[in-house]
Structures are given as C-alpha cells and as structure tokens.
Design a protein around this motif. Structure first.
Motif, short mmCIF file in Angstrom:
data_model
loop_
_atom_site.label_atom_id
_atom_site.label_comp_id
_atom_site.label_asym_id
_atom_site.label_seq_id
_atom_site.Cartn_x
_atom_site.Cartn_y
_atom_site.Cartn_z
N SER A 1 -48.24 -11.66 -48.29
CA SER A 1 -49.31 -12.17 -47.37
C SER A 1 -48.90 -13.24 -46.58
O SER A 1 -49.31 -13.09 -45.54
N ARG A 2 -48.22 -13.81 -47.01
CA ARG A 2 -47.62 -15.18 -46.30
C ARG A 2 -46.62 -14.38 -45.20
O ARG A 2 -46.82 -14.96 -43.94
N ARG A 3 -46.03 -13.57 -45.32
CA ARG A 3 -44.92 -13.12 -44.43
C ARG A 3 -45.66 -12.32 -43.58
O ARG A 3 -45.30 -12.16 -42.15
N LEU A 4 -46.62 -11.58 -43.75
CA LEU A 4 -47.60 -10.88 -43.00
C LEU A 4 -48.29 -11.46 -41.93
O LEU A 4 -48.67 -11.50 -40.89
N ARG A 5 -49.05 -12.80 -42.31
CA ARG A 5 -49.79 -13.64 -41.71
C ARG A 5 -48.76 -14.25 -40.84
O ARG A 5 -49.10 -14.56 -39.59
N THR B 1 -38.83 -13.75 -38.31
CA THR B 1 -37.84 -13.72 -39.30
C THR B 1 -37.39 -12.21 -39.86
O THR B 1 -38.31 -11.34 -39.51
N ASP B 2 -36.26 -12.04 -40.51
CA ASP B 2 -36.11 -10.63 -40.85
C ASP B 2 -37.10 -10.20 -41.99
O ASP B 2 -37.63 -9.18 -42.27
N GLU B 3 -37.48 -11.54 -42.88
CA GLU B 3 -38.51 -11.19 -43.90
C GLU B 3 -39.88 -10.78 -43.52
O GLU B 3 -40.66 -9.92 -43.66
N GLY C 1 -45.97 -13.45 -39.57
CA GLY C 1 -45.20 -12.54 -38.66
C GLY C 1 -46.27 -12.11 -37.52
O GLY C 1 -46.22 -11.89 -36.33
N MET C 2 -47.29 -11.60 -38.03
CA MET C 2 -48.50 -11.21 -36.92
C MET C 2 -48.97 -12.47 -36.40
O MET C 2 -49.26 -11.99 -34.89
N SER C 3 -49.11 -13.40 -36.81
CA SER C 3 -49.58 -14.76 -35.94
C SER C 3 -48.32 -14.89 -34.75
O SER C 3 -48.93 -15.22 -33.52
N LYS C 4 -47.22 -14.84 -35.03
CA LYS C 4 -46.04 -14.64 -33.84
C LYS C 4 -46.29 -13.62 -32.87
O LYS C 4 -46.24 -13.79 -31.75
N VAL C 5 -46.50 -12.45 -33.48
CA VAL C 5 -46.68 -11.46 -32.54
C VAL C 5 -47.67 -11.64 -31.59
O VAL C 5 -47.80 -11.40 -30.36
N VAL C 6 -49.10 -11.88 -32.33
CA VAL C 6 -50.22 -12.19 -31.41
C VAL C 6 -49.91 -13.32 -30.50
O VAL C 6 -50.33 -13.24 -29.24
N ARG C 7 -49.55 -14.33 -30.86
CA ARG C 7 -49.12 -15.59 -29.80
C ARG C 7 -48.27 -15.32 -28.84
O ARG C 7 -48.42 -15.42 -27.60
N ARG C 8 -47.19 -14.34 -29.05
CA ARG C 8 -46.33 -13.81 -28.14
C ARG C 8 -46.87 -12.94 -26.88
O ARG C 8 -46.74 -12.65 -25.98
#
Length: 85
Positions: free
Chosen positions: A53-57, A14-16, A59-66
């Motif tokens: 924290s929620r946005r970082l978690r 997401t943008d956020e 977002g980083m989860s999506k980056v790692v999964r991808r």
C-alpha cells in the motif's frame, strides 16, 4: 519511466514504487471489478500488505503530480477541474 533506487524526494519513481505499480496493473488491481486485492499485489511483490500500500500510494502520487497539468484546465470551462460526467 525514470526510476531510482531507495527513497527519492523528487518526482522520480523508486524501483520499488515502479514495481508496485506494474504489479498492480499486471494483476488487475486497478480494474473494475478488481482482478486482485491489495494482498494479491503484496504477494506478487513478496512484501506485507502495508508495504505494498505504501509503495502504491507514493508511486501513484508521484505519477499524478507529474501529470497534473493534464487535469488542471478544461477548454470549455472556467473551472480548474472539469466536472465528473
């Protein structure tokens, strides 16, 4: 990085989430030693620590999964993940 507004259920940031990751990178949050705290990232985004924290978690989860396939095989090992060295 493809982004979308709002809460996405797919792997697009997401943008956020993207803004949170960029703020963390720009302020040295991922550096060792850290250039800032989570509070510093939250201040940069003008949100609470909890929301940063929620946005970082997420977002980083999506980056790692991808990018998971980059970590799944080590050419010199039968192990799924290479040992940490």
């Amino acid at each position: 990085m493809r982004t979308q507004s709002g809460e996405g259920s797919d792997e697009s940031l997401t943008d956020e989430e993207s803004a949170a990751i960029h703020a963390a990178l720009d302020t040295g949050y991922f550096d060792g030693p850290r250039g800032t705290s989570l509070g510093g990232v939250a201040d940069r985004l003008d949100v609470t620590d909890r929301e940063a924290s929620r946005r970082l978690r997420r977002g980083m989860s999506k980056v790692v999964r991808r990018n998971r396939e980059r970590f799944e095989c080590h050419p010199d090992s039968d192990e799924r993940f290479p040992p940490h060295r």
